[in-house]
Design a protein around this motif. Sequence first.
Motif: not given
Lengths: 248, 200
Positions: B124-133
């Motif tokens: 979940r954190r990776v998909s959040l990081l991806r979206a923010m990045q």
Amino acid sequence: METIVRRTGIVLCWLALWQALSWLVRRPVFLVGPWETLLALTRLAGQPAFWQAVCSSAARIGTGFALAFLLGILCGSAAYARPLFGEMLSPVITLIKTIPVASFVILALIWTGADHLASVISFLVVFPMIYLNTRAGLEAADPGLLEMAQVFRVRRLPKIWHIYRPALAPFLLSACRVALGMCWKSGVAAEVIGTPDHSIGEKLYMAKIFFSTDELFAWTAAVILLSFLFEKLVFRLLRRVLGDGAAA
Amino acid sequence: MTLRIHNLSKSYDHIPVFQNVSLELEEGGVYCLMAPSGAGKTTLLRILMGLEAPDAGRVEGLDGRPISAVFQEDRLCLHLNAAGNIRLVDPVCSDAELQEELLALLPADSLSKPVSSFSGGMRRRVSLLRAMQSRGEILLFDEPFNGLDEQIRQDAIQYVQKRRNHRTLLFTTHHMEEARALKASLFVWDGEALSWHKDS
């Protein structure tokens, strides 16, 4: 380690049974044992004609396989991207799949002559398998990931490499496993009918004419060995290209 | 540019998901959709993402602008590591930059591993990081903090605040404290009319 010992044991058991059976029959024309086969194989392997036949048959069958593999992936991808193309191709694929190999052999003999026979036949056997499995593999790509790629506007090449390739890998590998065995069987069968010069098929045909059953067995063993080595080689190359997705 | 949603309606097999939804999202604002499951939050986001067409109504202020999304599912390439997943949507960011970003939400020893070895919360954190990045100008997040335990959730919320850079954010959640923490304007579901209205 234990499994290796067990497997070797099982193989030795069958070889012993085969040898015993050949002694019981006592008619080498009907059945030669594994020992006689090995002797015949070593005798043949000492002759340049053996290697010439092996190389030319392997080259012909390998060419047919490689062409079918590349064109199968190309057409399968095109059919996935453009369904109309897939529909156009569909009757042709059905035709290739249902026409008996023997009919193709005769046709190919008339059209291309004996020289390219094994290539044509192994192409025709392999192409539908690769084509259909490429399509199925691409259709199995995760729709969630494809939507993600659409929203984030992922470029075409990374999308192919990271989303389609892992989906395709298991389909392509299982198709190749079947296709590799089939192309050798049908390729050699075609050569027996067409008897092109310096081919394994020609040698098998000669063995039949001269009732040299030991050579028939030796050539058969050679084909099995070649098919096995060919499979190892192709799989090594494929795993390198298809990467982690192929491990499954 | 203000994002305007006019009288949007959507139904599946003649069963309406929502009808005549009108929302206005000002540029740079943070908005939260709160509603029970089945109220059409995900469908609304999917329409904004361009993944579905509405039956009626229209959306203004979205044309051609890059969107960044957190989907309800993580939608990661499992064979890639976290950096690989982010590179897929943002190929231009530098290694050092990316490394630093990842460490904001992920443990250092996880960075070289493929995402397939990650726990649900880490994915979940990776998909959040991806979206923010990613360079998306409008952030559409579907329950972005779902499946994160309390401490990590706080970190993730802070991370979103820090990295939002005045981009418009519309997200869905079942937890009021997430909306409060992000100082979001709330759209709540008016059950009877199957529509959304702004909470005053």
